[in-house]
Design an enzyme around this catalytic site. Sequence first.
Site, PDB file in Angstrom:
ATOM      1  N   GLU A 103       0.835  -1.210   0.000  1.00 33.02           N
ATOM      2  CA  GLU A 103       0.000   0.000   0.000  1.00 33.02           C
ATOM      3  C   GLU A 103       0.864   1.253   0.000  1.00 33.02           C
ATOM      4  O   GLU A 103       1.986   1.242   0.506  1.00 33.02           O
ATOM      5  CB  GLU A 103      -0.889   0.011   1.253  1.00 33.02           C
ATOM      6  CG  GLU A 103      -2.349  -0.294   1.000  1.00 33.02           C
ATOM      7  CD  GLU A 103      -3.108   0.814   0.270  1.00 33.02           C
ATOM      8  OE1 GLU A 103      -2.501   1.626  -0.453  1.00 33.02           O
ATOM      9  OE2 GLU A 103      -4.332   0.851   0.422  1.00 33.02           O
ATOM     10  N   ASP A 104       0.317   2.336  -0.513  1.00 30.83           N
ATOM     11  CA  ASP A 104       1.027   3.611  -0.460  1.00 30.83           C
ATOM     12  C   ASP A 104       0.978   4.201   0.946  1.00 30.83           C
ATOM     13  O   ASP A 104       1.977   4.673   1.477  1.00 30.83           O
ATOM     14  CB  ASP A 104       0.457   4.610  -1.484  1.00 30.83           C
ATOM     15  CG  ASP A 104      -1.062   4.757  -1.418  1.00 30.83           C
ATOM     16  OD1 ASP A 104      -1.714   4.094  -0.589  1.00 30.83           O
ATOM     17  OD2 ASP A 104      -1.598   5.548  -2.225  1.00 30.83           O
ATOM     18  N   ASP A 107      -4.122   5.430   6.164  1.00 30.48           N
ATOM     19  CA  ASP A 107      -4.655   6.685   6.696  1.00 30.48           C
ATOM     20  C   ASP A 107      -5.736   6.328   7.719  1.00 30.48           C
ATOM     21  O   ASP A 107      -5.415   6.014   8.866  1.00 30.48           O
ATOM     22  CB  ASP A 107      -5.163   7.512   5.497  1.00 30.48           C
ATOM     23  CG  ASP A 107      -5.651   8.895   5.865  1.00 30.48           C
ATOM     24  OD1 ASP A 107      -5.139   9.466   6.832  1.00 30.48           O
ATOM     25  OD2 ASP A 107      -6.539   9.410   5.173  1.00 30.48           O
ATOM     26  N   PHE A 156      -1.881  15.969   4.834  1.00 30.52           N
ATOM     27  CA  PHE A 156      -2.075  15.458   3.479  1.00 30.52           C
ATOM     28  C   PHE A 156      -0.777  15.588   2.684  1.00 30.52           C
ATOM     29  O   PHE A 156      -0.142  16.643   2.692  1.00 30.52           O
ATOM     30  CB  PHE A 156      -3.209  16.214   2.776  1.00 30.52           C
ATOM     31  CG  PHE A 156      -3.586  15.582   1.478  1.00 30.52           C
ATOM     32  CD1 PHE A 156      -4.417  14.473   1.442  1.00 30.52           C
ATOM     33  CD2 PHE A 156      -3.085  16.068   0.281  1.00 30.52           C
ATOM     34  CE1 PHE A 156      -4.751  13.864   0.245  1.00 30.52           C
ATOM     35  CE2 PHE A 156      -3.405  15.467  -0.936  1.00 30.52           C
ATOM     36  CZ  PHE A 156      -4.244  14.365  -0.948  1.00 30.52           C
ATOM     37  N   ARG A 169       1.499  12.251  -8.739  1.00 25.00           N
ATOM     38  CA  ARG A 169       1.997  10.887  -8.486  1.00 25.00           C
ATOM     39  C   ARG A 169       3.422  10.703  -8.979  1.00 25.00           C
ATOM     40  O   ARG A 169       4.160   9.866  -8.481  1.00 25.00           O
ATOM     41  CB  ARG A 169       1.115   9.851  -9.188  1.00 25.00           C
ATOM     42  CG  ARG A 169      -0.311   9.788  -8.678  1.00 25.00           C
ATOM     43  CD  ARG A 169      -1.001   8.527  -9.221  1.00 25.00           C
ATOM     44  NE  ARG A 169      -2.441   8.534  -9.038  1.00 25.00           N
ATOM     45  CZ  ARG A 169      -3.064   8.188  -7.914  1.00 25.00           C
ATOM     46  NH1 ARG A 169      -2.371   7.820  -6.843  1.00 25.00           N
ATOM     47  NH2 ARG A 169      -4.379   8.204  -7.838  1.00 25.00           N
TER      48      ARG A 169
END
Length: 178
Positions: A103-104, A107, A156, A169
Amino acid sequence: MKKIIAIEDKQFELFIEQELIEQEIRRIAERMNAELKGKKPVFIVVLNGAFMFAAELMKQISLPSEITFVRLASYIGTSSSDDVKKIFGLNESIRGRNVVIVEDIVDSGNTLTILIEELKKLKPQEIKIATMLFKPAAQRRKINPDYVAMEIPNDFVVGYGLDYGGQGRNLNNIYRIK
Ligand code: IMP
Ligand code: MG
């Protein structure tokens, strides 16, 4: 290297440089090589955000392994939404396999909670979680990632695969919203 960038209506400041990101990815790859020794894991990369992390991670993995990509959309703008969609793109069987989710970012934890529930139905032997970024302060569902490259505060971020409204990205470094 740019210290401040703009994407659409927002400004972002340089937060984590590529060199450090890749050093931390190498660190968890080495742990995986040691801890998963003797196994033949299947890495399940969650698109789109994890593509760059996955590329860097997999270059450092020396285990016999497979890699596959899934997609599940859940995020609009700068806050997580609760309705996570289904998994698309998992064509191979993971029954009895050692799965590593790539996963990136973790959160709220919603995405991974749903993904893990769905994957468990396919009866893998075990599921490990590798994430590039972990925001412990944002957690609403308890997730304990096994491999975390970097923990960050609840801000963020964009870059190294992560986007704001679809953009950013391709950035080599990670930037934080100002
Ligand atoms: P969750 O809230 O843990 O379900 O995260 C859902 C998804 O939201 C992640 O996989 C990312 O793709 C995206 N996301 C969460 N935080 C950020 C961020 O700071 N920047 C960009 N995308 C994010
Ligand atoms: Mg994601």
